[in-house]
Motif scaffolding. Structure first.
Motif, PDB file in Angstrom:
ATOM      1  N   THR A  65      45.311  31.260  30.951  1.00  0.00           N
ATOM      2  CA  THR A  65      45.133  29.861  30.584  1.00  0.00           C
ATOM      3  C   THR A  65      46.065  29.439  29.460  1.00  0.00           C
ATOM      4  O   THR A  65      46.732  28.402  29.547  1.00  0.00           O
ATOM      5  CB  THR A  65      43.673  29.582  30.186  1.00  0.00           C
ATOM      6  OG1 THR A  65      42.836  29.830  31.319  1.00  0.00           O
ATOM      7  CG2 THR A  65      43.485  28.139  29.749  1.00  0.00           C
ATOM      8  N   SER A  66      46.117  30.204  28.382  1.00  0.00           N
ATOM      9  CA  SER A  66      46.975  29.837  27.260  1.00  0.00           C
ATOM     10  C   SER A  66      47.747  31.056  26.788  1.00  0.00           C
ATOM     11  O   SER A  66      47.200  32.169  26.774  1.00  0.00           O
ATOM     12  CB  SER A  66      46.152  29.253  26.097  1.00  0.00           C
ATOM     13  OG  SER A  66      45.220  30.217  25.618  1.00  0.00           O
ATOM     14  N   CYS A  96      49.017  24.652  29.140  1.00  0.00           N
ATOM     15  CA  CYS A  96      47.956  25.544  29.617  1.00  0.00           C
ATOM     16  C   CYS A  96      47.949  25.595  31.146  1.00  0.00           C
ATOM     17  O   CYS A  96      48.395  24.667  31.825  1.00  0.00           O
ATOM     18  CB  CYS A  96      46.594  25.065  29.126  1.00  0.00           C
ATOM     19  SG  CYS A  96      46.338  25.208  27.352  1.00  0.00           S
ATOM     20  N   SER A 127      40.352  31.150  27.151  1.00  0.00           N
ATOM     21  CA  SER A 127      41.428  30.872  26.184  1.00  0.00           C
ATOM     22  C   SER A 127      40.929  30.921  24.740  1.00  0.00           C
ATOM     23  O   SER A 127      40.743  29.884  24.105  1.00  0.00           O
ATOM     24  CB  SER A 127      42.061  29.510  26.488  1.00  0.00           C
ATOM     25  OG  SER A 127      41.087  28.523  26.747  1.00  0.00           O
ATOM     26  N   ARG A 132      40.108  25.623  26.746  1.00  0.00           N
ATOM     27  CA  ARG A 132      41.288  24.805  26.462  1.00  0.00           C
ATOM     28  C   ARG A 132      40.974  23.327  26.335  1.00  0.00           C
ATOM     29  O   ARG A 132      41.839  22.546  25.909  1.00  0.00           O
ATOM     30  CB  ARG A 132      42.307  24.965  27.595  1.00  0.00           C
ATOM     31  CG  ARG A 132      41.964  24.115  28.839  1.00  0.00           C
ATOM     32  CD  ARG A 132      42.649  24.532  30.094  1.00  0.00           C
ATOM     33  NE  ARG A 132      42.425  23.600  31.200  1.00  0.00           N
ATOM     34  CZ  ARG A 132      41.315  23.484  31.901  1.00  0.00           C
ATOM     35  NH1 ARG A 132      40.262  24.223  31.586  1.00  0.00           N
ATOM     36  NH2 ARG A 132      41.210  22.608  32.893  1.00  0.00           N
TER      37      ARG A 132
END
Length: 678
Positions: A150-151, A260, A296, A309
């Motif tokens: 995700t990140s 993201c 995340s 996120r």
């Protein structure tokens, strides 16, 4: 990510002059679609997924992991080989498509053709996802890997986190202290979008995530990575003047959010009414699956005290002025706007009798002139308010070449505003000149590390939509409670430890539902559907009770539940979302082997929801805190980040076990095409 038109984008001081023009013609375009297709019936269940990857360069000798900024080169190579790979694709998989995204290190993939409602099609999802990943991997450099993360944990740290390196000084579009201009996709839309958000807002975006305070974290924490001495842009003093908060991780650019990766699903409905019922029903589900897919927990090299996120990405595109945010009295702006244009849904829109006015209980500004125009042209009040609420926003990117359009054959002005209202659920009218019907997009989930996990959530959501429509399920709770659930969903450990508002009895009044003794759903005419292997396409609207409705007070319809209760059931009236899906599967004639494969996905989600398996966020946090280089100071070093991303890649490929994250039988990327990864 929205329209990627070719042309000359206008800077904000010029683009804003065309805002009313775009709004007026956008509504004209919607009305042409409405008048042409509002009676359209009989579209089959077609659906698809979008998965976003980040391409990471792993340098084993240096123990470093950096973001590869070769997006343009990679996509060019993938697009040129499409014709050549047609013969390589398994028969069950159409040639996939790859698309650019905001970050120059990102790839987005979609199936080459939509899935249908057949069980074999549903069971092909994981193989399709795996084929796409392997295809991308095949055309990367030997030290590059496509990760569904995700990140990126070190995005924006001092020093090098991209390959090649670029200095953040000179980030003309964002004025960021941390992210270089070159991290953004070079297509004119993206830097213009970044700059115009900042200019419309009157300052650059400012996001502060609470820091996870560990045993040796300095207190108070004052971020030593902020380059206080920098004095290039007017906003450079923001950190000194309060934009950066103590004990928080400070993020100051659109790239932190739009950089993201996520998992999104889009479903075609039988008709517009069914799309609106599905849209409403999925609104309360969106925070639940946000918490369940949380992935995340690390930002700018620090452990955060959040797992998701959502607030980052909402803040990263928050173009509201001080007046719109309520910081100053309204003088130049038209509305006080409570939410960013990337946020949770503010209105239920179905005309279903189950949708009580009490549920739309939050302040939702809308353009009264647009509302009246839609009403005058036959659009009902709920849908008119939804559209006129979206259209309080300005168009952020206007291309000179597309200012004047044929409103009968184009929907670009409508999509200019529609596609930049990035909400948890999106109601999608049919595109111009297309056979595609009315659709609903489910947007809240975080992307998972493995194709198995992503496929499991995709399969679960598509089956849940069928159960919702087939059983006439009622998930309505006040929008204010959905918003509160969105906030709770992002908290550390929310899936395992949190409580969420959810409806106590989800069965429609007048229809006892399968949980009260019926093994199959009841159609609107009182008959039972014929069992079939394929998921049914259309479901009649639920009948209105002949004797009227004795409504309970809204407050008595819902209560706080744990994730385990929401997913697996509570008491005798609520079988849980997994129970409802299982009851729907019981109405279909599914061969034992295929049902076993579906149940493998549902069992995984059950284990995740009961806390027997961790969310990716919890697993990542534990990995960091147990790493020998971790100093209990909330800092994620280059070495920790490298080992983490190597582990993520190895887990996906099935060469490293992760028993706290995945089922013991997980086999990963080595699973055969067409089979599930366990």
């Amino acid at each position: 990510m929205g329209l990627l038109a070719l042309g000359t984008p206008l800077p904000w001081n010029e683009a804003k002059r065309y805002a009313d023009h775009v709004r007026y013609h956008g509504i004209t375009q919607f009305l042409h679609t409405w008048n042409r297709l509002k009676e359209r019936q009989g579209d089959e269940l077609l659906w698809g997924d979008e998965i976003e990857y980040m391409v990471v360069v792993l340098e084993d000798a240096a123990k470093s992991a950096r973001l590869s900024l070769r997006q343009t080169e990679i996509l060019d190579k993938l697009s040129r080989i499409v014709d050549n790979i047609s013969s390589e694709c398994p028969k069950s998989i159409s040639v996939p498509t790859f698309h650019p995204e905001y970050g120059r290190y990102m790839l987005e993939s979609t199936p080459g053709s939509p899935y249908t409602g057949s069980i074999p099609d549903i069971l092909s999802v994981e193989a399709n996802m795996r084929y796409r990943r392997n295809l991308a991997r095949k055309h990367l450099k030997s030290n590059e890997v496509p990760l569904t993360l995700t990140s990126f944990p070190l995005l924006g740290i001092p020093g090098q986190f991209t390959e090649p390196y670029y200095d953040p000084v000179g980030a003309i579009s964002s004025h960021s202290l941390f992210l270089p201009q070159e991290i953004t996709n070079p297509h004119a839309r993206f830097p213009t979008l970044t700059a115009n958000i900042r200019q419309r807002r009157g300052s650059k975006v400012a996001i502060n995530l609470p820091l996870f305070v560990d045993a040796k974290t300095p207190q108070p924490f004052v971020d030593p990575a902020i380059p206080w001495e920098r004095d290039i842009y007017p906003e450079d003093s923001d950190a000194k003047n309060g934009a950066a908060l103590a004990d928080h991780i400070y993020l100051d650019a659109m790239g932190f959010g739009m950089g993201c990766c996520c998992l999104q699903l889009t479903f075609q409905a039988c008709n517009i009414d069914e799309a609106r019922r599905m849209y409403d029903a999925l609104i309360p589900i969106s925070p639940i699956l946000l918490a369940l897919t949380a992935a995340s927990p690390v930002w700018r090299g620090y452990l955060a005290d959040v797992d998701c996120r959502w607030n980052v990405i909402a803040g990263s595109v928050d173009d509201r002025t001080d007046e719109e945010r309520g910081l100053k009295p309204l003088r130049n702006s038209r509305f006080r706007i409570p939410k960013s244009r990337y946020d949770s849904v503010s209105l239920y829109i179905s005309n279903d009798w189950k949708n009580r006015p009490d549920y739309n209980d939050i302040y939702t500004p809308y353009d009264e002139a647009i509302f009246n125009r839609l009403k005058d042209n036959g659009v009902d009040s709920l849908l008119a308010k939804h559209i006129s609420h979206l259209f309080i926003r300005d168009p952020l990117v206007v291309f000179t070449e597309t200012i004047d359009q044929d409103d009968k054959s184009s929907t670009d002005h409508f999509e200019n505003i529609q596609s930049t209202n990035w909400q948890t659920i999106r109601f999608k009218p049919p595109p111009a000149n297309s056979p595609i019907g009315w659709r609903v997009e489910f947007r809240s989930m975080e992307v998972q590390m493995t194709d198995f996990e992503n496929a499991a959530f995709a399969v679960f959501v598509v089956l849940l939509t069928r159960a919702i429509l087939s059983f006439h399920l009622n998930f309505y709770i006040p929008i204010s409670k959905v918003d509160e659930n969105m906030a709770r969903a992002q908290l550390r450990g929310a899936s395992a430890l949190g409580k969420f508002y959810f409806r106590k009895n989800v069965h429609t009044q007048g229809n006892s539902g399968p949980s009260s003794g019926s093994a199959s759903p009841v159609n609107g005419n009182g008959s039972h559907p014929v069992k079939e292997k394929k998921l049914r396409n259309c479901f009649p609207a639920p009948p209105h009770p002949e004797n009227g409705i004795n409504h309970e007070p809204v407050e008595s319809e819902y209560e706080e539940m744990s994730m385990k209760e929401i997913m697996t059931g509570k008491g005798t009236n609520f079988p849980g979302l997994l129970g409802l899906v299982s009851e729907y599967l019981d109405t279909l004639d599914i061969p034992t082997d295929e049902l076993r494969k579906i149940n493998a996905y549902l069992d995984f989600i059950r284990l995740r929801s009961t806390g027997q398996l961790q969310t990716p966020a919890s697993w990542i946090r534990d990995f960091v805190r147990s790493h020998p280089d971790y100093k209990q100071d909330s800092v994620v070093s280059q070495a920790i980040n490298y080992d983490l991303l190597v582990a993520v890649d190895e887990i996906e490929r099935g060469v490293r076990s992760a028993p706290s994250l995945l089922p013991k039988k997980y086999r990963g990327g080595h699973a055969d095409q067409g089979s599930i990864g366990i």
